[in-house]
Design an enzyme around this catalytic site. Structure first.
Site, PDB file in Angstrom:
ATOM      1  N   HIS A 240       0.860  -1.185   0.000  1.00  0.00           N
ATOM      2  CA  HIS A 240       0.000   0.000   0.000  1.00  0.00           C
ATOM      3  C   HIS A 240       0.892   1.229   0.000  1.00  0.00           C
ATOM      4  O   HIS A 240       1.807   1.335   0.815  1.00  0.00           O
ATOM      5  CB  HIS A 240      -0.920   0.017   1.221  1.00  0.00           C
ATOM      6  CG  HIS A 240      -2.092   0.923   1.056  1.00  0.00           C
ATOM      7  ND1 HIS A 240      -1.967   2.290   1.015  1.00  0.00           N
ATOM      8  CD2 HIS A 240      -3.408   0.667   0.884  1.00  0.00           C
ATOM      9  CE1 HIS A 240      -3.163   2.836   0.845  1.00  0.00           C
ATOM     10  NE2 HIS A 240      -4.056   1.866   0.754  1.00  0.00           N
ATOM     11  N   ARG A 286      -1.937   0.517  -7.708  1.00  0.00           N
ATOM     12  CA  ARG A 286      -1.169   0.627  -6.473  1.00  0.00           C
ATOM     13  C   ARG A 286       0.318   0.351  -6.644  1.00  0.00           C
ATOM     14  O   ARG A 286       1.154   0.983  -5.998  1.00  0.00           O
ATOM     15  CB  ARG A 286      -1.735  -0.336  -5.421  1.00  0.00           C
ATOM     16  CG  ARG A 286      -2.981   0.191  -4.747  1.00  0.00           C
ATOM     17  CD  ARG A 286      -3.458  -0.767  -3.699  1.00  0.00           C
ATOM     18  NE  ARG A 286      -4.610  -0.195  -2.990  1.00  0.00           N
ATOM     19  CZ  ARG A 286      -5.317  -0.862  -2.087  1.00  0.00           C
ATOM     20  NH1 ARG A 286      -5.007  -2.107  -1.800  1.00  0.00           N
ATOM     21  NH2 ARG A 286      -6.345  -0.282  -1.497  1.00  0.00           N
TER      22      ARG A 286
END
Length: 535
Positions: A240, A286
């Site tokens: 992340h 991402r």
């Protein structure tokens, strides 16, 4: 129904579910009234990554959206490895699973007309993320399902036990070896059973910086692999890009939905660095955003999430969870940019399962992050993980409901695999540091080879079973990353920065194969005079 650890029957005809996160809870509820024993290392509501999920659940429930469009977005992000039939099947089952969650009491946000409110997140072509109070979906879902489990008479809940070995005979499940969580001196508990559902979560805590709870240390992946299960795509770990750097382990998360609301990524000079990296800038996939953030930090410029203009004083009301994390760290996100870094977040790999959640071992099913269904490919689309968890939990329940599970035989004591002991803190720290340094956002041959050799030595050594399980999962990831000589999705190698079309296929491997890779790399390290002679 809560049961005491010491009252655990050593043989059961129940379906045994290991894991108190979304997949485990949902599967147990879907199996009712069939008897189920649900084993959770931590008290329900704690220790599950799904409880921390801020984004929500992706579902094509809004007018004008379709499951086909949702599947297309999933496939586009997955680096050429998504199983298209799996992606479409999950997308089509999203709406009924959302309605199941509503029936269990999950208070999804609604608009002024009373319809489900939907938000947009990175790489989705439409607004299709259902939330709870902006960033509280995971906690609300787990709270509602935990309450439903506690009031379901057919579910026997055992909290405070860790599964440390899967016991098999003739390639079929025979039982589990369990131990009291946090009590390595306690004797192992052998539970004979012919039906096990692993829903133990991911591997984030194998890394030094992660958004995952401590329990996400790859235990389920390891015990399945040690029992001989086929493991799929272990090299693909999603980082992340916006973990809040507040000196906490695990690191608190700044949800992607913030960027969906207009927050930007800037460096220490105040420059938006994603504009030059991808047409979607902050809303790029991402893996691309994570590498962008990583590059700014590596260059010494730092990276920050700036919501001052997009949200300002509305931050606290719109994203209360993130706001609380920032305030606790001495940051006011309404007036200050938030320092961030990439953190291990989600494992696309896991126990290889078919469309019904069945593993390669008879009597073993897997759901949630510990499994690999083919839905995510090389890179997970935002908010697809909770959806996959409920879809496969329901499928597993349907599959088991139609089966006659044979009664278990008594387990011989010889099946006990190892003594317990507290993992050496320094060894755990070293493993996590090596994973972040060599098997992280950016990888290369030499670093991966060093990691493979290191993890293999721990995995076959005299360490505690908990540490050996961590090393087994780390070895699977590192060995597969070493073998994949290309960059694809979340797997990026600086020595092989391009994708190779002929490698656009999923990885299917075993712990035995990972050990063989480690042995071959160790042999290359031997001095020429020390190498074994060939007759």
């Amino acid at each position: 129904m809560q049961d005491n650890i010491h009252n655990l029957t050593r043989s059961t005809d129940d379906v045994v579910i290991v894991g108190g996160g979304l997949a485990g809870l949902f599967c147990a509820l879907k199996l009712a009234p069939r008897p189920v024993t649900l084993i959770s290392a931590a008290p329900l509501g704690q220790g599950a990554s799904s409880a921390w999920a801020q984004g929500g659940i992706a579902a094509a429930v809004a007018e004008g959206d379709t499951p086909e469009a949702h599947a297309a977005d999933t496939i586009a992000v997955g680096g050429g490895l998504v199983d298209k039939a799996v992606a479409l099947g999950i997308a089509r089952e999203a709406a009924p699973r959302i309605h199941d969650l509503l029936a269990y009491g999950v208070p999804f946000d609604r608009d002024l007309e009373g319809k489900l409110a939907v938000g947009r997140e990175a790489a989705h072509s439409a607004r299709r993320i259902v939330h709870v109070r902006g960033d509280g979906a995971g906690a609300a879902i787990i709270a509602a399902l935990s309450e439903a489990v506690r009031r379901t008479p057919s579910i026997r809940l055992i909290e405070g036990l860790v599964a440390e070995a899967l016991l098999t005979e003739d390639c079929a499940v025979a039982g589990l070896q369990l131990r009291e969580a946090g009590n390595a001196a306690a004797p192992p508990i052998l539970l004979a059973t012919r039906a096990v559902v692993l829903a133990t979560g991911g591997i984030g805590h194998l890394y030094a910086v992660t958004t995952n709870p401590t329990e996400a240390s790859g235990s389920g992946l390891a015990i399945a692999a040690r029992a001989g299960a086929v493991i799929a795509d272990p090299e693909f770990v999603q980082f992340h890009p916006t973990a809040i750097m507040a000196g906490r382990d695990p690191a608190p998360l700044a949800t992607e939905a913030l960027r969906g609301e207009g927050a930007t990524l800037i460096n220490g000079d105040g420059e938006r660095f994603m504009l030059a990296r991808h047409p979607l800038a902050e809303l790029a996939p991402r893996d691309i955003v994570a590498r962008g953030v990583f590059a700014e930090i590596a260059a010494g410029r730092g990276a920050f999430l700036d919501a001052r203009q997009a949200l300002g004083t509305r931050f606290a009301d719109k994203f209360p969870t993130v706001h609380a994390s920032c305030i606790a760290a001495g940051i006011d996100p309404a007036t200050q940019a938030i320092p961030i870094a990439p953190a291990a977040h989600y494992h696309m790999g896991g126990i290889a399962v078919d469309e019904r959640g069945r593993s390669s071992i008879d009597g073993l099913w897997a759901g949630g992050e510990v499994s690999s269904t083919g839905a995510h490919g090389a890179n997970r689309l935002a908010s697809n993980s909770l959806l996959e968890a409920v879809v496969y939990a329901a499928r597993i329940a349907d599959e088991i409901a139609g089966r006659a599970i044979p009664s278990p035989a008594r387990l011989p004591d010889a099946l006990v695999t190892s003594r317990g002991s507290t993992p050496d803190a320094a060894a755990v720290k070293q493993l996590r540091t090596m994973m972040s340094a060599h098997v992280g956002v950016i990888r290369n041959r030499d670093g991966l080879a060093e990691a493979v050799r290191s993890f293999a030595a721990v995995e076959r050594g005299p360490a505690s079973i908990a540490l050996r399980n961590m090393a087994a999962s780390a070895l699977l990831v590192a060995a597969s990353a070493w073998r994949r000589r290309e960059s694809r999705g979340a797997h990026f190698r600086s020595d092989h920065p391009a994708d190779v079309p002929t490698l656009a296929q999923r990885t299917m491997t075993t712990l035995t194969e990972a050990r063989e890779i480690a042995e071959s790399l160790s042999e290359r390290q031997l001095p020429r005079t020390a190498r074994p002679m060939i007759a």
